[in-house]
Design a protein around this motif. Structure first.
Motif, PDB file in Angstrom:
ATOM      1  N   GLY A 184      10.013 -79.283  42.308  1.00  0.00           N
ATOM      2  CA  GLY A 184       9.963 -80.481  41.480  1.00  0.00           C
ATOM      3  C   GLY A 184      11.346 -80.871  41.011  1.00  0.00           C
ATOM      4  N   ARG A 185      11.381 -81.981  40.312  1.00  0.00           N
ATOM      5  CA  ARG A 185      12.620 -82.562  39.797  1.00  0.00           C
ATOM      6  C   ARG A 185      13.332 -81.597  38.837  1.00  0.00           C
ATOM      7  N   THR A 186      14.650 -81.714  38.748  1.00  0.00           N
ATOM      8  CA  THR A 186      15.431 -80.989  37.758  1.00  0.00           C
ATOM      9  C   THR A 186      14.880 -81.318  36.374  1.00  0.00           C
ATOM     10  N   ASP A 187      14.720 -80.320  35.540  1.00  0.00           N
ATOM     11  CA  ASP A 187      14.241 -80.461  34.163  1.00  0.00           C
ATOM     12  C   ASP A 187      12.751 -80.814  34.063  1.00  0.00           C
ATOM     13  N   SER A 188      11.987 -80.520  35.112  1.00  0.00           N
ATOM     14  CA  SER A 188      10.545 -80.785  35.054  1.00  0.00           C
ATOM     15  C   SER A 188       9.780 -79.640  34.396  1.00  0.00           C
ATOM     16  N   GLY A 189      10.464 -78.522  34.133  1.00  0.00           N
ATOM     17  CA  GLY A 189       9.811 -77.405  33.452  1.00  0.00           C
ATOM     18  C   GLY A 189       9.428 -76.244  34.350  1.00  0.00           C
ATOM     19  N   LYS A 190       9.959 -76.209  35.565  1.00  0.00           N
ATOM     20  CA  LYS A 190       9.610 -75.149  36.508  1.00  0.00           C
ATOM     21  C   LYS A 190      10.024 -73.763  36.021  1.00  0.00           C
ATOM     22  N   THR A 191      11.261 -73.623  35.607  1.00  0.00           N
ATOM     23  CA  THR A 191      11.770 -72.312  35.181  1.00  0.00           C
ATOM     24  C   THR A 191      11.076 -71.837  33.914  1.00  0.00           C
TER      25      THR A 191
ATOM     26  N   ASP B 243       8.844 -68.426  33.712  1.00  0.00           N
ATOM     27  CA  ASP B 243       9.134 -67.398  32.716  1.00  0.00           C
ATOM     28  C   ASP B 243       7.921 -67.105  31.836  1.00  0.00           C
ATOM     29  N   VAL B 244       7.291 -68.148  31.341  1.00  0.00           N
ATOM     30  CA  VAL B 244       6.157 -67.959  30.429  1.00  0.00           C
ATOM     31  C   VAL B 244       4.986 -67.294  31.150  1.00  0.00           C
ATOM     32  N   LEU B 245       4.728 -67.696  32.387  1.00  0.00           N
ATOM     33  CA  LEU B 245       3.634 -67.077  33.135  1.00  0.00           C
ATOM     34  C   LEU B 245       3.903 -65.609  33.434  1.00  0.00           C
ATOM     35  N   GLN B 246       5.143 -65.273  33.755  1.00  0.00           N
ATOM     36  CA  GLN B 246       5.451 -63.904  34.168  1.00  0.00           C
ATOM     37  C   GLN B 246       5.904 -62.988  33.026  1.00  0.00           C
ATOM     38  N   LYS B 247       6.631 -63.536  32.047  1.00  0.00           N
ATOM     39  CA  LYS B 247       7.211 -62.694  30.984  1.00  0.00           C
ATOM     40  C   LYS B 247       6.657 -62.991  29.595  1.00  0.00           C
ATOM     41  N   GLY B 248       5.980 -64.124  29.443  1.00  0.00           N
ATOM     42  CA  GLY B 248       5.432 -64.485  28.148  1.00  0.00           C
ATOM     43  C   GLY B 248       6.405 -65.241  27.253  1.00  0.00           C
ATOM     44  N   TYR B 249       7.618 -65.436  27.712  1.00  0.00           N
ATOM     45  CA  TYR B 249       8.633 -66.188  26.964  1.00  0.00           C
ATOM     46  C   TYR B 249       9.595 -66.800  27.981  1.00  0.00           C
ATOM     47  N   SER B 250      10.446 -67.705  27.516  1.00  0.00           N
ATOM     48  CA  SER B 250      11.374 -68.360  28.440  1.00  0.00           C
ATOM     49  C   SER B 250      12.821 -68.148  28.036  1.00  0.00           C
ATOM     50  N   ASP B 251      13.637 -67.871  29.043  1.00  0.00           N
ATOM     51  CA  ASP B 251      15.098 -67.854  28.879  1.00  0.00           C
ATOM     52  C   ASP B 251      15.576 -69.205  29.405  1.00  0.00           C
ATOM     53  N   ALA B 252      15.550 -70.219  28.570  1.00  0.00           N
ATOM     54  CA  ALA B 252      15.900 -71.566  29.029  1.00  0.00           C
ATOM     55  C   ALA B 252      17.249 -71.540  29.736  1.00  0.00           C
ATOM     56  N   ARG B 253      17.229 -71.964  31.010  1.00  0.00           N
ATOM     57  CA  ARG B 253      18.447 -71.967  31.814  1.00  0.00           C
ATOM     58  C   ARG B 253      18.246 -72.902  32.996  1.00  0.00           C
ATOM     59  N   LYS B 254      19.317 -73.269  33.634  1.00  0.00           N
ATOM     60  CA  LYS B 254      19.276 -74.110  34.825  1.00  0.00           C
ATOM     61  C   LYS B 254      19.225 -73.206  36.054  1.00  0.00           C
ATOM     62  N   THR B 255      18.235 -73.424  36.893  1.00  0.00           N
ATOM     63  CA  THR B 255      18.109 -72.640  38.117  1.00  0.00           C
ATOM     64  C   THR B 255      19.139 -73.136  39.131  1.00  0.00           C
ATOM     65  N   GLN B 256      20.018 -72.238  39.555  1.00  0.00           N
ATOM     66  CA  GLN B 256      21.098 -72.599  40.476  1.00  0.00           C
ATOM     67  C   GLN B 256      20.772 -72.308  41.936  1.00  0.00           C
ATOM     68  N   SER B 257      19.869 -71.360  42.149  1.00  0.00           N
ATOM     69  CA  SER B 257      19.481 -70.998  43.512  1.00  0.00           C
ATOM     70  C   SER B 257      18.018 -70.560  43.469  1.00  0.00           C
ATOM     71  N   ILE B 258      17.447 -70.308  44.611  1.00  0.00           N
ATOM     72  CA  ILE B 258      16.051 -69.860  44.648  1.00  0.00           C
ATOM     73  C   ILE B 258      15.973 -68.515  43.949  1.00  0.00           C
ATOM     74  N   GLU B 259      15.079 -68.419  42.975  1.00  0.00           N
ATOM     75  CA  GLU B 259      14.904 -67.189  42.197  1.00  0.00           C
ATOM     76  C   GLU B 259      13.444 -66.772  42.228  1.00  0.00           C
ATOM     77  N   THR B 260      13.215 -65.465  42.241  1.00  0.00           N
ATOM     78  CA  THR B 260      11.859 -64.956  42.146  1.00  0.00           C
ATOM     79  C   THR B 260      11.678 -64.319  40.781  1.00  0.00           C
ATOM     80  N   VAL B 261      10.644 -64.773  40.079  1.00  0.00           N
ATOM     81  CA  VAL B 261      10.288 -64.235  38.762  1.00  0.00           C
ATOM     82  C   VAL B 261       8.894 -63.653  38.934  1.00  0.00           C
ATOM     83  N   GLY B 262       8.809 -62.334  39.131  1.00  0.00           N
ATOM     84  CA  GLY B 262       7.508 -61.720  39.415  1.00  0.00           C
ATOM     85  C   GLY B 262       6.956 -62.263  40.722  1.00  0.00           C
ATOM     86  N   THR B 263       5.792 -62.922  40.644  1.00  0.00           N
ATOM     87  CA  THR B 263       5.164 -63.484  41.843  1.00  0.00           C
ATOM     88  C   THR B 263       5.389 -64.994  41.953  1.00  0.00           C
TER      89      THR B 263
END
Length: 145
Positions: free
Chosen positions: A8-15, A19-39
């Motif tokens: 999705g678009r930059t700043d659409s809330g993907k990261t 984070d919230v689905l996998q860790k229960g909280y978010s480390d608000a940051r800009k995703t620079q490359s493809i990242e895996t957070v859990g599943t």
């Protein structure tokens, strides 16, 4: 558990969603490359915003069970063309984020359905609205016969 790729678009809330689905909280940051957070595979917004980078999305999707097209509830134009989902040989769902900031999700829902989303989830990572339904969906993985 299904492995899901978020696009999705930059700043659409993907990261934040990942984070919230996998860790229960978010480390608000800009995703620079493809990242895996859990599943969950989180992709940079630029990959969906630039057609020349679609190939990276297609290749990355091969390692996932489901592709999620993500739109912010407040967006007033979409970057997903009609039938965009047909490019993926995976189940494609739509996720409308930031429900807490904009109660009118009709445009985002319509855009995601036109793009080929098989199912929609309306969520807020901040209030938790809709997250349980999405988690339940992700927790069920059909077994191949």
């Amino acid at each position: 558990m299904k492995k899901m790729m978020l696009i999705g678009r930059t700043d659409s809330g993907k990261t934040t969603l990942a984070d919230v689905l996998q860790k229960g909280y978010s480390d608000a940051r800009k995703t620079q490359s493809i990242e895996t957070v859990g599943t969950i595979v989180d992709t940079p917004g630029e990959f969906a915003e630039n057609r020349r980078l679609y190939r990276a999305l297609l290749i990355t999707s091969y390692d996932t069970d489901v592709v999620a097209m993500v739109m912010d509830a407040g967006e007033n134009h979409t970057l997903f063309p009609p039938n965009f989902a047909l490019a993926f040989n995976r189940e494609v769902i739509g996720i409308v984020t930031k429900k807490d900031l904009n109660s009118d999700t009709a445009y985002a829902e319509s855009s995601l359905l036109k793009a080929g989303a098989e199912r929609l989830f309306i969520v807020s990572a901040h209030t938790g609205e809709g997250l349980e339904e999405l988690k339940k969906y992700l927790s069920y993985k059909e077994e191949s016969s």
